[in-house]
Write a protein that holds these residues in place. Structure first.
Motif, PDB file in Angstrom:
ATOM      1  N   LEU A  21       0.868  -1.177   0.000  1.00  0.00           N
ATOM      2  CA  LEU A  21       0.000   0.000   0.000  1.00  0.00           C
ATOM      3  C   LEU A  21       0.899   1.219   0.000  1.00  0.00           C
ATOM      4  O   LEU A  21       1.770   1.361   0.854  1.00  0.00           O
ATOM      5  CB  LEU A  21      -0.904   0.038   1.234  1.00  0.00           C
ATOM      6  N   ASP A  22       0.663   2.081  -0.965  1.00  0.00           N
ATOM      7  CA  ASP A  22       1.545   3.216  -1.157  1.00  0.00           C
ATOM      8  C   ASP A  22       0.718   4.499  -1.070  1.00  0.00           C
ATOM      9  O   ASP A  22       0.147   4.936  -2.060  1.00  0.00           O
ATOM     10  CB  ASP A  22       2.209   3.057  -2.539  1.00  0.00           C
ATOM     11  N   ASP A  23       0.586   5.004   0.158  1.00  0.00           N
ATOM     12  CA  ASP A  23      -0.099   6.276   0.361  1.00  0.00           C
ATOM     13  C   ASP A  23      -1.590   6.183   0.005  1.00  0.00           C
ATOM     14  O   ASP A  23      -2.099   6.949  -0.811  1.00  0.00           O
ATOM     15  CB  ASP A  23       0.602   7.351  -0.505  1.00  0.00           C
ATOM     16  N   VAL A  24      -2.260   5.247   0.630  1.00  0.00           N
ATOM     17  CA  VAL A  24      -3.680   5.011   0.329  1.00  0.00           C
ATOM     18  C   VAL A  24      -4.581   5.742   1.320  1.00  0.00           C
ATOM     19  O   VAL A  24      -4.354   5.690   2.531  1.00  0.00           O
ATOM     20  CB  VAL A  24      -3.977   3.497   0.361  1.00  0.00           C
ATOM     21  N   SER A  25      -5.571   6.439   0.794  1.00  0.00           N
ATOM     22  CA  SER A  25      -6.571   7.093   1.642  1.00  0.00           C
ATOM     23  C   SER A  25      -7.970   6.721   1.171  1.00  0.00           C
ATOM     24  O   SER A  25      -8.248   6.772  -0.023  1.00  0.00           O
ATOM     25  CB  SER A  25      -6.434   8.623   1.566  1.00  0.00           C
ATOM     26  N   ILE A  26      -8.826   6.327   2.118  1.00  0.00           N
ATOM     27  CA  ILE A  26     -10.252   6.181   1.805  1.00  0.00           C
ATOM     28  C   ILE A  26     -11.053   6.710   2.991  1.00  0.00           C
ATOM     29  O   ILE A  26     -10.589   6.693   4.141  1.00  0.00           O
ATOM     30  CB  ILE A  26     -10.690   4.721   1.528  1.00  0.00           C
ATOM     31  N   SER A  33     -22.189   1.802   1.832  1.00  0.00           N
ATOM     32  CA  SER A  33     -21.558   0.593   1.324  1.00  0.00           C
ATOM     33  C   SER A  33     -20.499   1.048   0.329  1.00  0.00           C
ATOM     34  O   SER A  33     -20.812   1.636  -0.702  1.00  0.00           O
ATOM     35  CB  SER A  33     -22.593  -0.314   0.649  1.00  0.00           C
ATOM     36  N   PHE A  34     -19.250   0.768   0.675  1.00  0.00           N
ATOM     37  CA  PHE A  34     -18.116   1.317  -0.063  1.00  0.00           C
ATOM     38  C   PHE A  34     -17.353   0.181  -0.722  1.00  0.00           C
ATOM     39  O   PHE A  34     -17.022  -0.814  -0.069  1.00  0.00           O
ATOM     40  CB  PHE A  34     -17.216   2.068   0.926  1.00  0.00           C
ATOM     41  N   GLY A  35     -17.073   0.304  -2.012  1.00  0.00           N
ATOM     42  CA  GLY A  35     -16.428  -0.783  -2.736  1.00  0.00           C
ATOM     43  C   GLY A  35     -14.963  -0.508  -3.050  1.00  0.00           C
ATOM     44  O   GLY A  35     -14.543   0.645  -3.151  1.00  0.00           O
ATOM     45  N   ILE A  36     -14.189  -1.577  -3.166  1.00  0.00           N
ATOM     46  CA  ILE A  36     -12.799  -1.475  -3.605  1.00  0.00           C
ATOM     47  C   ILE A  36     -12.600  -2.496  -4.724  1.00  0.00           C
ATOM     48  O   ILE A  36     -12.857  -3.690  -4.528  1.00  0.00           O
ATOM     49  CB  ILE A  36     -11.820  -1.758  -2.449  1.00  0.00           C
ATOM     50  N   CYS A 207     -22.668  -1.370  -3.891  1.00  0.00           N
ATOM     51  CA  CYS A 207     -22.066  -0.191  -3.267  1.00  0.00           C
ATOM     52  C   CYS A 207     -22.607   1.119  -3.834  1.00  0.00           C
ATOM     53  O   CYS A 207     -23.174   1.153  -4.922  1.00  0.00           O
ATOM     54  CB  CYS A 207     -20.553  -0.235  -3.436  1.00  0.00           C
ATOM     55  N   GLU A 208     -22.367   2.189  -3.063  1.00  0.00           N
ATOM     56  CA  GLU A 208     -22.734   3.527  -3.547  1.00  0.00           C
ATOM     57  C   GLU A 208     -21.522   4.259  -4.108  1.00  0.00           C
ATOM     58  O   GLU A 208     -21.642   5.080  -4.999  1.00  0.00           O
ATOM     59  CB  GLU A 208     -23.325   4.351  -2.398  1.00  0.00           C
ATOM     60  N   ARG A 209     -20.362   3.974  -3.521  1.00  0.00           N
ATOM     61  CA  ARG A 209     -19.131   4.578  -4.032  1.00  0.00           C
ATOM     62  C   ARG A 209     -18.073   3.504  -4.107  1.00  0.00           C
ATOM     63  O   ARG A 209     -18.159   2.477  -3.437  1.00  0.00           O
ATOM     64  CB  ARG A 209     -18.641   5.680  -3.090  1.00  0.00           C
ATOM     65  N   LEU A 210     -17.036   3.758  -4.885  1.00  0.00           N
ATOM     66  CA  LEU A 210     -15.952   2.786  -4.941  1.00  0.00           C
ATOM     67  C   LEU A 210     -14.610   3.453  -5.207  1.00  0.00           C
ATOM     68  O   LEU A 210     -14.548   4.542  -5.784  1.00  0.00           O
ATOM     69  CB  LEU A 210     -16.217   1.733  -6.036  1.00  0.00           C
ATOM     70  N   THR A 211     -13.594   2.747  -4.746  1.00  0.00           N
ATOM     71  CA  THR A 211     -12.222   3.153  -5.035  1.00  0.00           C
ATOM     72  C   THR A 211     -11.618   2.125  -5.971  1.00  0.00           C
ATOM     73  O   THR A 211     -11.786   0.927  -5.760  1.00  0.00           O
ATOM     74  CB  THR A 211     -11.422   3.231  -3.714  1.00  0.00           C
ATOM     75  N   VAL A 218      -4.285   4.248  -4.919  1.00  0.00           N
ATOM     76  CA  VAL A 218      -5.651   4.558  -5.321  1.00  0.00           C
ATOM     77  C   VAL A 218      -5.599   5.216  -6.694  1.00  0.00           C
ATOM     78  O   VAL A 218      -4.899   6.206  -6.894  1.00  0.00           O
ATOM     79  CB  VAL A 218      -6.312   5.502  -4.304  1.00  0.00           C
ATOM     80  N   VAL A 219      -6.329   4.646  -7.653  1.00  0.00           N
ATOM     81  CA  VAL A 219      -6.414   5.254  -8.984  1.00  0.00           C
ATOM     82  C   VAL A 219      -7.412   6.406  -8.945  1.00  0.00           C
ATOM     83  O   VAL A 219      -7.122   7.524  -9.337  1.00  0.00           O
ATOM     84  CB  VAL A 219      -6.833   4.202 -10.043  1.00  0.00           C
ATOM     85  N   GLU A 220      -8.617   6.104  -8.464  1.00  0.00           N
ATOM     86  CA  GLU A 220      -9.606   7.156  -8.225  1.00  0.00           C
ATOM     87  C   GLU A 220     -10.746   6.614  -7.387  1.00  0.00           C
ATOM     88  O   GLU A 220     -10.934   5.405  -7.260  1.00  0.00           O
ATOM     89  CB  GLU A 220     -10.127   7.778  -9.528  1.00  0.00           C
ATOM     90  N   THR A 221     -11.509   7.544  -6.806  1.00  0.00           N
ATOM     91  CA  THR A 221     -12.686   7.178  -6.042  1.00  0.00           C
ATOM     92  C   THR A 221     -13.882   7.857  -6.700  1.00  0.00           C
ATOM     93  O   THR A 221     -13.855   9.072  -6.914  1.00  0.00           O
ATOM     94  CB  THR A 221     -12.544   7.626  -4.571  1.00  0.00           C
ATOM     95  N   VAL A 222     -14.872   7.047  -7.081  1.00  0.00           N
ATOM     96  CA  VAL A 222     -16.041   7.607  -7.783  1.00  0.00           C
ATOM     97  C   VAL A 222     -17.325   7.010  -7.215  1.00  0.00           C
ATOM     98  O   VAL A 222     -17.294   5.983  -6.549  1.00  0.00           O
ATOM     99  CB  VAL A 222     -16.001   7.286  -9.307  1.00  0.00           C
ATOM    100  N   SER A 223     -18.430   7.682  -7.498  1.00  0.00           N
ATOM    101  CA  SER A 223     -19.721   7.112  -7.115  1.00  0.00           C
ATOM    102  C   SER A 223     -20.117   6.089  -8.179  1.00  0.00           C
ATOM    103  O   SER A 223     -19.651   6.156  -9.324  1.00  0.00           O
ATOM    104  CB  SER A 223     -20.787   8.200  -7.024  1.00  0.00           C
ATOM    105  N   VAL A 224     -20.986   5.147  -7.792  1.00  0.00           N
ATOM    106  CA  VAL A 224     -21.441   4.156  -8.763  1.00  0.00           C
ATOM    107  C   VAL A 224     -22.254   4.851  -9.864  1.00  0.00           C
ATOM    108  O   VAL A 224     -22.177   4.473 -11.037  1.00  0.00           O
ATOM    109  CB  VAL A 224     -22.231   3.033  -8.060  1.00  0.00           C
ATOM    110  N   ASP A 225     -22.983   5.894  -9.508  1.00  0.00           N
ATOM    111  CA  ASP A 225     -23.699   6.674 -10.534  1.00  0.00           C
ATOM    112  C   ASP A 225     -22.724   7.200 -11.582  1.00  0.00           C
ATOM    113  O   ASP A 225     -22.979   7.109 -12.780  1.00  0.00           O
ATOM    114  CB  ASP A 225     -24.418   7.880  -9.906  1.00  0.00           C
ATOM    115  N   ALA A 226     -21.626   7.760 -11.102  1.00  0.00           N
ATOM    116  CA  ALA A 226     -20.628   8.314 -12.030  1.00  0.00           C
ATOM    117  C   ALA A 226     -20.050   7.202 -12.905  1.00  0.00           C
ATOM    118  O   ALA A 226     -19.840   7.385 -14.103  1.00  0.00           O
ATOM    119  CB  ALA A 226     -19.521   9.014 -11.255  1.00  0.00           C
ATOM    120  N   LEU A 227     -19.820   6.037 -12.300  1.00  0.00           N
ATOM    121  CA  LEU A 227     -19.292   4.913 -13.066  1.00  0.00           C
ATOM    122  C   LEU A 227     -20.258   4.555 -14.199  1.00  0.00           C
ATOM    123  O   LEU A 227     -19.864   4.398 -15.351  1.00  0.00           O
ATOM    124  CB  LEU A 227     -19.100   3.713 -12.138  1.00  0.00           C
TER     125      LEU A 227
END
Ligand SMILES: Nc1ncnc2c1ncn2[C@@H]1O[C@H](COP(=O)(O)OP(=O)(O)O)[C@@H](O)[C@H]1O
Ligand SMILES: Nc1ncnc2c1ncn2[C@@H]1O[C@H](COP(=O)(O)OP(=O)(O)O)[C@@H](O)[C@H]1O
Ligand SMILES: [Mg+2]
Ligand SMILES: [Mg+2]
Lengths: 250, 277
Positions: A21-26, A33-36, A207-211, A218-227
């Motif tokens: 893990l290299d500098d991960v933030s969530i 409900s949060f997805g990875i 989930c509602e959001r995911l990383t 972390v590449v990015e964190t987005v909402s499932v709607d945005a996905l």
């Protein structure tokens, strides 16, 4: 916005010189409900394990329900709040123990006395009758074992479930049953989920959001709607999305 | 279409301590130069069907069929040496995990050459050239380097490409791929499938693609056979999957969570005892 259930800031986990893990933030909100998602080796399990205290972390911070944690030290209280379910119910449940023993253990550790009532209720909640109580875990199917693993995680009435590929080893039809069970439990108990999967379909369903993770970052964190609306910014996220749609001949 | 393979009423059963296990119970299909998918949940008899065609059914199992024929050769009455000669040369199989199929103490290049030399009378020099060409065909960028590596020195995706190279080096007419990409990441999975797809169409092979993943199979194959409890419950062109008639096929399709559809709870499969009759 609801309160923070869990916050990981700038977490670093190293195995020798390798940064898993290299500098991960969530940041996960209460009740969310949060997805990875991410390819194998991207650090998904390491992140959940570091939260649960099964791995140490070198630097960064971890806050769960307002309390900060470091290294691998976790109080008994922590496990009343946070429980984990693993991918492989064969590995996580001792095969030569009865379901009763498996469910009793956490209750005993935390000093519960009304064990019979709790075990009966837990089995009922995961759709297995009391007939399963004295079976050995090696006598159960993969789906039944995962139900027991979920019962064991829920029996202490935690607030947060860390789910590491809970359906990846199961057939599609059994996966649907387990996903429904998890959703029902979340609804009934107002749980917060942090769910890891390599399957974007599963994450977008649950989930509602995911990383999106890759190579420990972390590449990015987005909402499932945005996905769903293609409203994300990273090519890698797009590659995962396209791949989840199956093979294309061009 | 000329029939490369005819399977009629194939049955495979295992005697066990608790009685006979019928793994395959009357499977029938034919195959030409096309891509046929076999899907079904674990234990439905997919692998045992593939292994029976390869002649890799365990010795203690009982196997029978009205017809099991490859290019007119009756496989059940063929001698062990005839079957060995077919295996690897004209019929090949790729398994899910290359770790179990590659020899850990032999370099990749050596293994490909050995496979070739088992079936063809080629010099080391020609063998090396063909092995390198094959590694290139499976889109390994630096074939010379990979040639000298041991299996544990390559990633899962690379190992699976090596397997494909090894299985295709003799130019088989029929390839059975048993969950060839299930252990790989989705993006790598598609790269490997694209390579397989290209080789199959360029070389005019017949392909049997075994998988538990109905969506993947239908996106890759021309035709799909759905197995349940050792039997074929439905056979249909991939393009018509949405019109599947059998409730098991429909159930398998419906229970998958997909991006952009929101079904809570997910429909679950209601198994009917008559499906297994
Ligand atoms: N205990 C460990 N020792 C050394 N390396 C490890 C250990 N645990 C995980 N790793 C490595 O860390 C990386 C991330 O692993 P993991 O978190 O399991 O990935 P994921 O769950 O995303 O597949 C991998 O390269 C893995 O090999
Ligand atoms: N060596 C064996 N002895 C007894 N039963 C077996 C053996 N190999 C396979 N089976 C049984 O045969 C059935 C079909 O297995 P298989 O073809 O491997 O299924 P699939 O590939 O669809 O998952 C399963 O019920 C399995 O338990
Ligand atoms: Mg993992
Ligand atoms: Mg199989």
């Amino acid at each position: 916005m609801s309160a923070s259930a869990l916050s990981v800031r700038n977490m670093v986990v190293a195995f020798d010189d390798f940064l898993a893990l290299d500098d991960v933030s969530i940041d996960v909100r209460e009740g969310e409900s949060f997805g990875i998602v991410g390819e194998s080796g991207s650090g998904k399990s390491t992140l959940l394990r570091a939260i649960a205290g099964l791995n140490s972390f070198e630097s960064g911070s971890l806050t769960v329900a307002g309390t900060s944690y470091r290294g691998q030290t976790r109080s008994k209280d922590f496990y009343r709040t946070v429980q984990m379910v693993f991918q492989d119910p064969y590995g996580s449940l001792h095969p030569r123990q009865t379901v009763d023993r498996l469910l009793l253990e956490p209750l005993a550790i935390h000093g519960f006395t009304d064990v019979d009532v709790r075990i009966a209720r837990a089995l009922d909640e995961v759709g297995l009758g009391s007939g399963f109580r004295f079976r050995y875990s090696h006598q159960l199917s993969g789906g039944q074992r995962q139900r027991i693993a979920i019962a064991r995680a829920l029996i202490l009435e935690p607030k947060i479930l860390l789910l590491d590929e809970p359906t990846s080893a199961l057939d599609a039809s059994i996966q649907a049953e387990i996903l429904n069970l998890l959703e029902q439990a979340r609804k009934d108990r107002g749980l917060t989920f942090v769910m890891v999967s390599h399957d974007l379909g599963v994450i977008s369903h649950m989930c509602e959001r995911l990383t999106v993770m890759r190579k420990g970052k972390v590449v990015e964190t987005v909402s499932v709607d945005a996905l769903e609306n293609r409203a994300f910014s990273e090519d890698y996220t797009r590659a995962l999305l396209v791949a989840s749609e199956g093979f294309r001949r061009d | 279409m000329s029939k490369l393979l005819t399977v009629d009423d194939l049955r495979v059963s295992f005697p066990t301590r608790t009685g006979q296990v019928d793994a395959v119970r009357g499977v029938s299909f034919t195959l030409g130069k096309e891509r046929l998918g076999i899907v079904g949940e674990s234990g439905s008899g997919k692998s045992q069907t593939g292994r029976a065609i390869m002649g890799l059914t365990p010795g203690h199992a009982k196997i029978s069929a009205k017809t099991l024929a490859f290019d007119g050769i009756d496989l059940l009455s063929a001698s062990a040496s005839q079957r060995r000669a077919l295996r690897g040369k004209r019929v090949a199989m790729i398994l899910q995990d290359p770790k179990y199929s590659l020899n850990p103490v032999m370099t990749i290049g050596r293994q490909i050459i050995e496979t070739l030399r088992t079936h063809e009378n080629v010099s080391m020099k020609e063998g090396r050239a063909r092995a390198l060409a094959m590694l290139e065909a499976v889109q390994i960028r630096d074939p010379e380097r990979v040639f000298d590596l041991y299996p544990h020195e390559v990633s899962g995706g690379m190992g699976q490409r090596v397997m494909i190279a090894m299985m295709l080096v003799c130019g088989p007419e029929l390839l059975i791929a048993d969950e060839p990409t299930s252990a790989l990441d989705v993006t790598v999975q598609l790269e490997v499938l694209a390579i397989l797809d290209k080789l199959v169409s360029e070389r005019g092979m017949g392909l049997i693609f075994i998988s538990h993943d109905l969506r993947l199979v239908s996106s890759f194959c021309d035709r799909v056979i759905v197995m349940y409890g050792g039997r074929v419950v439905e056979e249909l062109p991939s393009a018509n999957l949405a019109e599947a008639k059998h409730p098991y096929t429909q159930g398998l399709l419906n229970c998958l969570p997909t991006i952009g559809t929101h079904r809570h709870p997910l429909p679950v499969l209601e198994r009917k005892p008559e499906w297994a009759l």
